[in-house]
Design an enzyme around this catalytic site. Sequence first.
Site, PDB file in Angstrom:
ATOM      1  N   ARG A  33      66.640  56.589  89.449  1.00 50.78           N
ATOM      2  CA  ARG A  33      65.878  57.619  88.735  1.00 50.78           C
ATOM      3  C   ARG A  33      65.279  57.068  87.444  1.00 50.78           C
ATOM      4  O   ARG A  33      64.112  57.237  87.151  1.00 50.78           O
ATOM      5  CB  ARG A  33      66.830  58.774  88.409  1.00 50.78           C
ATOM      6  CG  ARG A  33      66.167  60.020  87.939  1.00 50.78           C
ATOM      7  CD  ARG A  33      67.179  61.058  87.508  1.00 50.78           C
ATOM      8  NE  ARG A  33      67.816  61.753  88.615  1.00 50.78           N
ATOM      9  CZ  ARG A  33      69.125  61.719  88.843  1.00 50.78           C
ATOM     10  NH1 ARG A  33      69.897  60.982  88.111  1.00 50.78           N
ATOM     11  NH2 ARG A  33      69.654  62.405  89.837  1.00 50.78           N
ATOM     12  N   GLY A  79      79.053  58.809  87.745  1.00 51.30           N
ATOM     13  CA  GLY A  79      78.023  58.049  87.040  1.00 51.30           C
ATOM     14  C   GLY A  79      77.938  58.400  85.568  1.00 51.30           C
ATOM     15  O   GLY A  79      78.891  58.938  84.983  1.00 51.30           O
ATOM     16  N   ILE A  99      75.453  54.196  92.396  1.00 54.72           N
ATOM     17  CA  ILE A  99      74.737  53.061  93.013  1.00 54.72           C
ATOM     18  C   ILE A  99      73.632  52.563  92.089  1.00 54.72           C
ATOM     19  O   ILE A  99      73.134  51.457  92.233  1.00 54.72           O
ATOM     20  CB  ILE A  99      74.141  53.449  94.385  1.00 54.72           C
ATOM     21  CG1 ILE A  99      73.100  54.567  94.247  1.00 54.72           C
ATOM     22  CG2 ILE A  99      75.224  53.790  95.390  1.00 54.72           C
ATOM     23  CD1 ILE A  99      72.334  54.804  95.535  1.00 54.72           C
ATOM     24  N   ASP A 100      73.256  53.391  91.097  1.00 62.25           N
ATOM     25  CA  ASP A 100      72.100  53.039  90.250  1.00 62.25           C
ATOM     26  C   ASP A 100      72.374  51.904  89.285  1.00 62.25           C
ATOM     27  O   ASP A 100      71.433  51.338  88.723  1.00 62.25           O
ATOM     28  CB  ASP A 100      71.664  54.258  89.425  1.00 62.25           C
ATOM     29  CG  ASP A 100      70.969  55.289  90.291  1.00 62.25           C
ATOM     30  OD1 ASP A 100      70.459  56.284  89.741  1.00 62.25           O
ATOM     31  OD2 ASP A 100      70.943  55.095  91.516  1.00 62.25           O
ATOM     32  N   THR A 134      78.660  62.029  84.687  1.00 61.21           N
ATOM     33  CA  THR A 134      80.101  62.333  84.791  1.00 61.21           C
ATOM     34  C   THR A 134      80.856  61.806  83.583  1.00 61.21           C
ATOM     35  O   THR A 134      81.731  62.461  83.018  1.00 61.21           O
ATOM     36  CB  THR A 134      80.660  61.693  86.080  1.00 61.21           C
ATOM     37  OG1 THR A 134      79.939  62.193  87.199  1.00 61.21           O
ATOM     38  CG2 THR A 134      82.136  61.980  86.233  1.00 61.21           C
ATOM     39  N   ARG A 174      76.693  68.928  91.337  1.00 61.24           N
ATOM     40  CA  ARG A 174      76.002  68.750  90.062  1.00 61.24           C
ATOM     41  C   ARG A 174      76.184  70.046  89.273  1.00 61.24           C
ATOM     42  O   ARG A 174      76.353  71.114  89.834  1.00 61.24           O
ATOM     43  CB  ARG A 174      74.522  68.425  90.297  1.00 61.24           C
ATOM     44  CG  ARG A 174      74.328  67.055  90.976  1.00 61.24           C
ATOM     45  CD  ARG A 174      72.888  66.637  90.971  1.00 61.24           C
ATOM     46  NE  ARG A 174      72.664  65.404  91.733  1.00 61.24           N
ATOM     47  CZ  ARG A 174      72.897  64.182  91.262  1.00 61.24           C
ATOM     48  NH1 ARG A 174      73.376  64.038  90.046  1.00 61.24           N
ATOM     49  NH2 ARG A 174      72.683  63.109  92.000  1.00 61.24           N
ATOM     50  N   ILE A 189      70.991  54.761 102.574  1.00 63.27           N
ATOM     51  CA  ILE A 189      71.644  53.715 101.777  1.00 63.27           C
ATOM     52  C   ILE A 189      72.861  54.285 101.058  1.00 63.27           C
ATOM     53  O   ILE A 189      73.956  53.717 101.085  1.00 63.27           O
ATOM     54  CB  ILE A 189      70.644  53.109 100.767  1.00 63.27           C
ATOM     55  CG1 ILE A 189      69.599  52.276 101.512  1.00 63.27           C
ATOM     56  CG2 ILE A 189      71.364  52.268  99.714  1.00 63.27           C
ATOM     57  CD1 ILE A 189      68.443  51.815 100.652  1.00 63.27           C
ATOM     58  N   MET A 240      66.537  54.286  95.582  1.00 65.90           N
ATOM     59  CA  MET A 240      67.032  55.139  94.516  1.00 65.90           C
ATOM     60  C   MET A 240      66.994  54.389  93.192  1.00 65.90           C
ATOM     61  O   MET A 240      66.935  53.166  93.155  1.00 65.90           O
ATOM     62  CB  MET A 240      68.445  55.627  94.822  1.00 65.90           C
ATOM     63  CG  MET A 240      68.441  56.790  95.783  1.00 65.90           C
ATOM     64  SD  MET A 240      70.081  57.450  96.021  1.00 65.90           S
ATOM     65  CE  MET A 240      69.688  58.986  96.879  1.00 65.90           C
ATOM     66  N   GLU A 299      62.477  55.126  92.927  1.00 64.16           N
ATOM     67  CA  GLU A 299      61.957  56.505  92.957  1.00 64.16           C
ATOM     68  C   GLU A 299      61.506  56.995  91.580  1.00 64.16           C
ATOM     69  O   GLU A 299      60.686  57.888  91.460  1.00 64.16           O
ATOM     70  CB  GLU A 299      63.030  57.436  93.487  1.00 64.16           C
ATOM     71  CG  GLU A 299      64.266  57.436  92.589  1.00 64.16           C
ATOM     72  CD  GLU A 299      65.363  58.311  93.112  1.00 64.16           C
ATOM     73  OE1 GLU A 299      65.100  59.223  93.892  1.00 64.16           O
ATOM     74  OE2 GLU A 299      66.513  58.073  92.739  1.00 64.16           O
TER      75      GLU A 299
HETATM   76  N1  LIG Z   1      75.833  65.500  79.006  1.00 64.14           N
HETATM   77  C1  LIG Z   1      76.743  66.064  79.821  1.00 64.14           C
HETATM   78  N2  LIG Z   1      77.763  66.772  79.325  1.00 64.14           N
HETATM   79  C2  LIG Z   1      78.676  67.340  80.153  1.00 64.14           C
HETATM   80  N3  LIG Z   1      78.663  67.219  81.497  1.00 64.14           N
HETATM   81  C3  LIG Z   1      77.661  66.517  82.042  1.00 64.14           C
HETATM   82  C4  LIG Z   1      76.647  65.896  81.253  1.00 64.14           C
HETATM   83  N4  LIG Z   1      75.780  65.276  82.103  1.00 64.14           N
HETATM   84  C5  LIG Z   1      76.236  65.498  83.367  1.00 64.14           C
HETATM   85  N5  LIG Z   1      77.351  66.242  83.324  1.00 64.14           N
HETATM   86  C6  LIG Z   1      78.133  66.708  84.475  1.00 64.14           C
HETATM   87  O1  LIG Z   1      78.642  65.591  85.169  1.00 64.14           O
HETATM   88  C7  LIG Z   1      78.545  65.819  86.585  1.00 64.14           C
HETATM   89  C8  LIG Z   1      77.776  64.702  87.248  1.00 64.14           C
HETATM   90  O2  LIG Z   1      76.562  64.432  86.513  1.00 64.14           O
HETATM   91  P1  LIG Z   1      75.256  63.930  87.328  1.00 64.14           P
HETATM   92  O3  LIG Z   1      74.232  63.540  86.327  1.00 64.14           O
HETATM   93  O4  LIG Z   1      74.917  64.986  88.330  1.00 64.14           O
HETATM   94  O5  LIG Z   1      75.748  62.711  88.204  1.00 64.14           O
HETATM   95  P2  LIG Z   1      76.212  61.260  87.735  1.00 64.14           P
HETATM   96  O6  LIG Z   1      77.546  61.402  87.085  1.00 64.14           O
HETATM   97  O7  LIG Z   1      76.289  60.518  89.021  1.00 64.14           O
HETATM   98  O8  LIG Z   1      75.170  60.751  86.778  1.00 64.14           O
HETATM   99  C9  LIG Z   1      77.874  67.169  86.766  1.00 64.14           C
HETATM  100  O9  LIG Z   1      78.868  68.138  87.065  1.00 64.14           O
HETATM  101  C10 LIG Z   1      77.249  67.439  85.437  1.00 64.14           C
HETATM  102  O10 LIG Z   1      77.273  68.843  85.148  1.00 64.14           O
HETATM  103  O1  LIG Z   2      69.269  63.887  95.615  1.00 64.52           O
HETATM  104  P1  LIG Z   2      70.614  63.911  94.926  1.00 64.52           P
HETATM  105  O2  LIG Z   2      71.746  64.006  95.896  1.00 64.52           O
HETATM  106  O3  LIG Z   2      70.671  64.928  93.832  1.00 64.52           O
HETATM  107  O4  LIG Z   2      70.835  62.501  94.220  1.00 64.52           O
HETATM  108  C1  LIG Z   2      69.772  61.612  94.101  1.00 64.52           C
HETATM  109  C2  LIG Z   2      70.120  60.764  92.920  1.00 64.52           C
HETATM  110  O5  LIG Z   2      71.387  60.147  93.054  1.00 64.52           O
HETATM  111  C3  LIG Z   2      71.302  58.831  92.442  1.00 64.52           C
HETATM  112  O6  LIG Z   2      71.516  57.868  93.414  1.00 64.52           O
HETATM  113  C4  LIG Z   2      72.356  58.711  91.413  1.00 64.52           C
HETATM  114  O7  LIG Z   2      72.090  59.747  90.533  1.00 64.52           O
HETATM  115  P2  LIG Z   2      73.317  60.217  89.628  1.00 64.52           P
HETATM  116  O8  LIG Z   2      73.686  59.010  88.811  1.00 64.52           O
HETATM  117  O9  LIG Z   2      72.786  61.349  88.832  1.00 64.52           O
HETATM  118  O10 LIG Z   2      74.392  60.615  90.612  1.00 64.52           O
HETATM  119  C5  LIG Z   2      69.886  58.719  91.873  1.00 64.52           C
HETATM  120  O11 LIG Z   2      69.372  57.420  91.910  1.00 64.52           O
HETATM  121  C6  LIG Z   2      69.132  59.624  92.765  1.00 64.52           C
HETATM  122  O12 LIG Z   2      67.945  60.098  92.196  1.00 64.52           O
END
Ligand SMILES: Nc1ncnc2c1ncn2[C@@H]1O[C@H](COP(=O)(O)OP(=O)(O)O)[C@@H](O)[C@H]1O
Ligand SMILES: O=P(O)(O)OC[C@H]1O[C@](O)(COP(=O)(O)O)[C@@H](O)[C@@H]1O
Length: 357
Positions: free
Chosen positions: A152, A76, A106-107, A79, A51, A265, A150, A206
């Site tokens: 959020r 997700g 997975i969300d 990303t 992250r 999960i 999960m 959660e």
């Molecule tokens: N608004 C944003 N602008 C640029 N990078 C972002 C933004 N939101 C998240 N990221 C980057 O994308 C990556 C994954 O985001 P994260 O929210 O942790 O997981 P997910 O992609 O599963 O939602 C992280 O490296 C984060 O820094």
């Molecule tokens: O505890 P971690 O590894 O930061 O991730 C938990 C989070 O990952 C998720 O499964 C997916 O979150 P992202 O979409 O930010 O990856 C959320 O539902 C959950 O809160």
Amino acid sequence: MCKRNGETVDYLLLHCEGGYRGFYSKNTIKLTPKVVNDIHKRGGTFLRTSRGGHDTSKIVDNIQDRGINQVYIIGGDGTQKGAALISKEVEKRGLQVSVAGIPKTIDNDIAVIDKSFGFDTAVEEAQRAINAAHVEVESVENGVGIVKLMGRYSGFIAMYATLASRDVDCCLIPESPFYLEGHGGLFEFVEERLKENGHMVIVLAEGAGQDYVSQDSHPVDEKDASGNRLLLDVGLWLSHKIKEHFTDVKKMAINMKYIDPTYMIRAIPSNASDNVYCTLLAHSAVHGAMAGYTGFTVGPVNSRHAYIPISHVTETQNTVKLTDRMWARLLASTNQPSFLNRDEVIPEKVDQELSKA
Ligand SMILES: Nc1ncnc2c1ncn2[C@@H]1O[C@H](COP(=O)(O)OP(=O)(O)O)[C@@H](O)[C@H]1O
Ligand SMILES: O=P(O)(O)OC[C@H]1O[C@](O)(COP(=O)(O)O)[C@@H](O)[C@@H]1O
């Protein structure tokens, strides 16, 4: 990613290990069919993830320096937001680079696409935890099982796992406010079900009830490295509140069984359906990049695989709509209260929902 070497095109597939920071802080690793041949049978991510660490300028500098001309970004909603910024910077610099987003969480909280890769697997695996809770509470007197899943900001895993299981008495999700005390509240419903069946199972996402939990415990507005807010443990909070109410107020002994299977999960290998889906996403992404498209996220829209502008996918988050038929089907399946008829519910949240209808 691939490189052009003189006339003949010499495709080199590299992966940046450990998420976005892997572009500039780690050595890339060459991918060959041999290296990846069984990664679909493993849980977690072979590419490793992280992250935070999204430095658009440093990432695009790296793409430019390495002569990379196709970038496939898997993840997700966060990303995909990062991918949108990379695509914009690539365009601004006039680079001949195709940027393709591949949705994975997975969300199921990614907008526009029908569902996200990993979601079906999570719903299927959640059945094991719900079944365990149901077996446990059926085996004792006044058993109350709570399973935290999960989700959020979006309650899709909880909603679909509940509909699939049929052993769930109440499903609580971030999108649907609830309250505990008084007529139509959760305590009243638990008491009814215990009187009727002698046991009950609650499934909650959660992210449910966070406003409620924060009234009881100091609200944390900390965020993770990606800017996602850190959640209070609503599962533990609810199990304590229910136990406290029935012990101290109702003078009724209950057997509380709290299960948090969230990482169990998320850590399992994807199921057959998601494996096929993943293959289709990969094929679509490569075909799109080879055809010269860029700045797109692939995914099914009304069951047809499409190239969607990344900016369109990241405009909003996919959440459960309380006015949708699927939530109505859930209420009909559990017969739980709608929790929408008391002023204790956060009124503006209800107004928000109804305005979306
Ligand atoms: N608004 C944003 N602008 C640029 N990078 C972002 C933004 N939101 C998240 N990221 C980057 O994308 C990556 C994954 O985001 P994260 O929210 O942790 O997981 P997910 O992609 O599963 O939602 C992280 O490296 C984060 O820094
Ligand atoms: O505890 P971690 O590894 O930061 O991730 C938990 C989070 O990952 C998720 O499964 C997916 O979150 P992202 O979409 O930010 O990856 C959320 O539902 C959950 O809160």
